[in-house]
Each structure stands twice: as structure tokens, then as C-alpha cells.
Design a protein around this motif. Structure first.
Motif, PDB file in Angstrom:
ATOM      1  N   ARG A   1     -47.837  -5.452 -15.071  1.00 11.64           N
ATOM      2  CA  ARG A   1     -46.421  -5.387 -14.739  1.00 11.64           C
ATOM      3  C   ARG A   1     -46.221  -4.366 -13.629  1.00 11.64           C
ATOM      4  O   ARG A   1     -46.780  -3.276 -13.671  1.00 11.64           O
ATOM      5  N   GLY A   2     -45.406  -4.744 -12.645  1.00  7.00           N
ATOM      6  CA  GLY A   2     -45.118  -3.862 -11.524  1.00  7.00           C
ATOM      7  C   GLY A   2     -43.745  -3.241 -11.672  1.00  7.00           C
ATOM      8  O   GLY A   2     -42.787  -3.907 -12.063  1.00  7.00           O
ATOM      9  N   PHE A   3     -43.655  -1.950 -11.372  1.00  7.99           N
ATOM     10  CA  PHE A   3     -42.397  -1.229 -11.532  1.00  7.99           C
ATOM     11  C   PHE A   3     -42.273  -0.152 -10.464  1.00  7.99           C
ATOM     12  O   PHE A   3     -43.241   0.221  -9.814  1.00  7.99           O
TER      13      PHE A   3
ATOM     14  N   ILE B   1     -40.000  -4.791 -12.228  1.00 16.40           N
ATOM     15  CA  ILE B   1     -39.814  -5.795 -11.188  1.00 16.40           C
ATOM     16  C   ILE B   1     -40.717  -7.010 -11.326  1.00 16.40           C
ATOM     17  O   ILE B   1     -40.260  -8.137 -11.165  1.00 16.40           O
ATOM     18  N   PHE B   2     -42.004  -6.801 -11.614  1.00 15.33           N
ATOM     19  CA  PHE B   2     -42.965  -7.899 -11.579  1.00 15.33           C
ATOM     20  C   PHE B   2     -43.710  -8.085 -12.894  1.00 15.33           C
ATOM     21  O   PHE B   2     -43.939  -7.126 -13.623  1.00 15.33           O
ATOM     22  N   PHE B   3     -44.117  -9.324 -13.137  1.00 18.36           N
ATOM     23  CA  PHE B   3     -45.058  -9.675 -14.191  1.00 18.36           C
ATOM     24  C   PHE B   3     -46.089 -10.576 -13.533  1.00 18.36           C
ATOM     25  O   PHE B   3     -45.738 -11.552 -12.884  1.00 18.36           O
ATOM     26  N   LYS B   4     -47.363 -10.233 -13.661  1.00 16.57           N
ATOM     27  CA  LYS B   4     -48.426 -10.990 -12.999  1.00 16.57           C
ATOM     28  C   LYS B   4     -49.550 -11.269 -13.963  1.00 16.57           C
ATOM     29  O   LYS B   4     -50.109 -10.351 -14.558  1.00 16.57           O
TER      30      LYS B   4
ATOM     31  N   ALA C   1     -38.472 -10.243 -11.672  1.00 18.29           N
ATOM     32  CA  ALA C   1     -37.260 -10.064 -12.466  1.00 18.29           C
ATOM     33  C   ALA C   1     -36.068 -10.575 -11.655  1.00 18.29           C
ATOM     34  O   ALA C   1     -35.807 -10.114 -10.539  1.00 18.29           O
ATOM     35  N   ALA C   2     -35.365 -11.546 -12.196  1.00 12.48           N
ATOM     36  CA  ALA C   2     -34.315 -12.248 -11.451  1.00 12.48           C
ATOM     37  C   ALA C   2     -33.175 -11.335 -11.017  1.00 12.48           C
ATOM     38  O   ALA C   2     -32.573 -11.542  -9.967  1.00 12.48           O
ATOM     39  N   GLY C   3     -32.895 -10.298 -11.777  1.00 15.19           N
ATOM     40  CA  GLY C   3     -31.793  -9.402 -11.454  1.00 15.19           C
ATOM     41  C   GLY C   3     -32.020  -8.545 -10.229  1.00 15.19           C
ATOM     42  O   GLY C   3     -31.088  -7.931  -9.722  1.00 15.19           O
ATOM     43  N   ILE C   4     -33.236  -8.498  -9.728  1.00 14.41           N
ATOM     44  CA  ILE C   4     -33.523  -7.671  -8.552  1.00 14.41           C
ATOM     45  C   ILE C   4     -33.139  -8.361  -7.242  1.00 14.41           C
ATOM     46  O   ILE C   4     -32.972  -7.717  -6.224  1.00 14.41           O
ATOM     47  N   PHE C   5     -32.966  -9.694  -7.292  1.00 13.87           N
ATOM     48  CA  PHE C   5     -32.600 -10.428  -6.075  1.00 13.87           C
ATOM     49  C   PHE C   5     -31.147 -10.165  -5.689  1.00 13.87           C
ATOM     50  O   PHE C   5     -30.273 -10.055  -6.538  1.00 13.87           O
TER      51      PHE C   5
END
Length: 134
Positions: free
Chosen positions: A71-73, A81-84, A94-98
């Protein structure tokens, strides 16, 4: 999948990026890892890594949250922010970051057996106890 160009940044702005190409509609994940990472269920879109261009990643850190994923933060503001999934060519965002408008829609609810008791799942969306096949 929708072909889009989106911009995003974390709360403090230390991590900013653009995405292009095909974006998966949003999936709400209710697994215990997402609940612990976000403090609530997670809402993720997904793009191919080649379609993600960083404008700034000064404080991007990665945490290996399981044997198969990381996971990226932001280490400054704490934004998740990210899940990979390790070894894949795509990254969940994470959709809310757009920035709005995203033109994305929530499509499914996954890992519903892990949900907490203080909220209800959208009854109109397909639900899966795990990640759906196919």
C-alpha cells in the motif's frame, strides 16, 4: 472500463499525479486491511501502471501489507493512496484522491463478510464475500 484523464493529489500536495487510459469503475472493499488502513471501507479505481505519471512523489512510502500486496501512502499527511498486488502491472488508486469530476461510478462491494457493524452496504450493488472471479 472508461478511458479517462484524471488528476490527483494528496491532502498536503506532496504526492500528485495524472492518470490516463482505461480506469476501472470504483470497487468498495470491506476487508479488514482496508478497514484498518482507511478507518472505513476503501473505494478504489484501477489503472495500468504505464498510465500513471507522477508530478511529485516526495513523500510517497510503501508498506508491504501482506505477502501479496503493498500500500502506498503519503508520509507527510498520512493519505492512503495506492493498493498494489505485487507482480502485476496495475495499481489501485483510492477514488477520493482524484479531482472532480471523475466520471467514475461505484460498481461492486467486495469482501463484504469483513464489513464493520456500524454501516450498511449499498443494497443495489452486486456483493461478493471475496474478490469476484473474471
Amino acid at each position: 472500463m472508461k478511458k479517462l484523464s484524471l488528476k490527483a493529489k494528496c491532502l498536503c500536495g506532496n504526492i500528485s499525479f495524472k492518470t490516463s487510459g482505461y480506469h476501472r469503475d470504483v470497487q468498495n472493499c470491506h476487508c479488514v486491511q482496508c478497514l484498518k488502513t482507511h478507518g472505513h471501507h476503501a473505494a478504489y479505481s484501477k489503472v495500468e501502471e504505464k498510465d500513471l505519471k507522477f508530478l511529485s512523489k516526495k513523500s510517497l512510502k510503501w508498506f508491504k501489507s501482506s505477502k501479496r500486496a503493498k500500500r502506498g501512502f503519503c508520509s507527510n499527511c498520512g493519505a492512503s493512496i495506492f493498493f498494489k498486488v505485487i507482480g502485476t502491472n496495475s495499481v489501485c488508486i483510492a477514488a477520493g484522491i482524484f479531482n472532480n469530476p471523475t466520471k467514475l461510478k461505484t460498481s461492486i462491494e467486495i469482501f463484504t463478510k469483513g464489513k464493520s457493524d456500524y454501516y450498511k452496504i449499498n443494497s443495489k450493488l452486486p456483493k461478493y464475500a471475496r474478490y469476484p472471479k473474471g
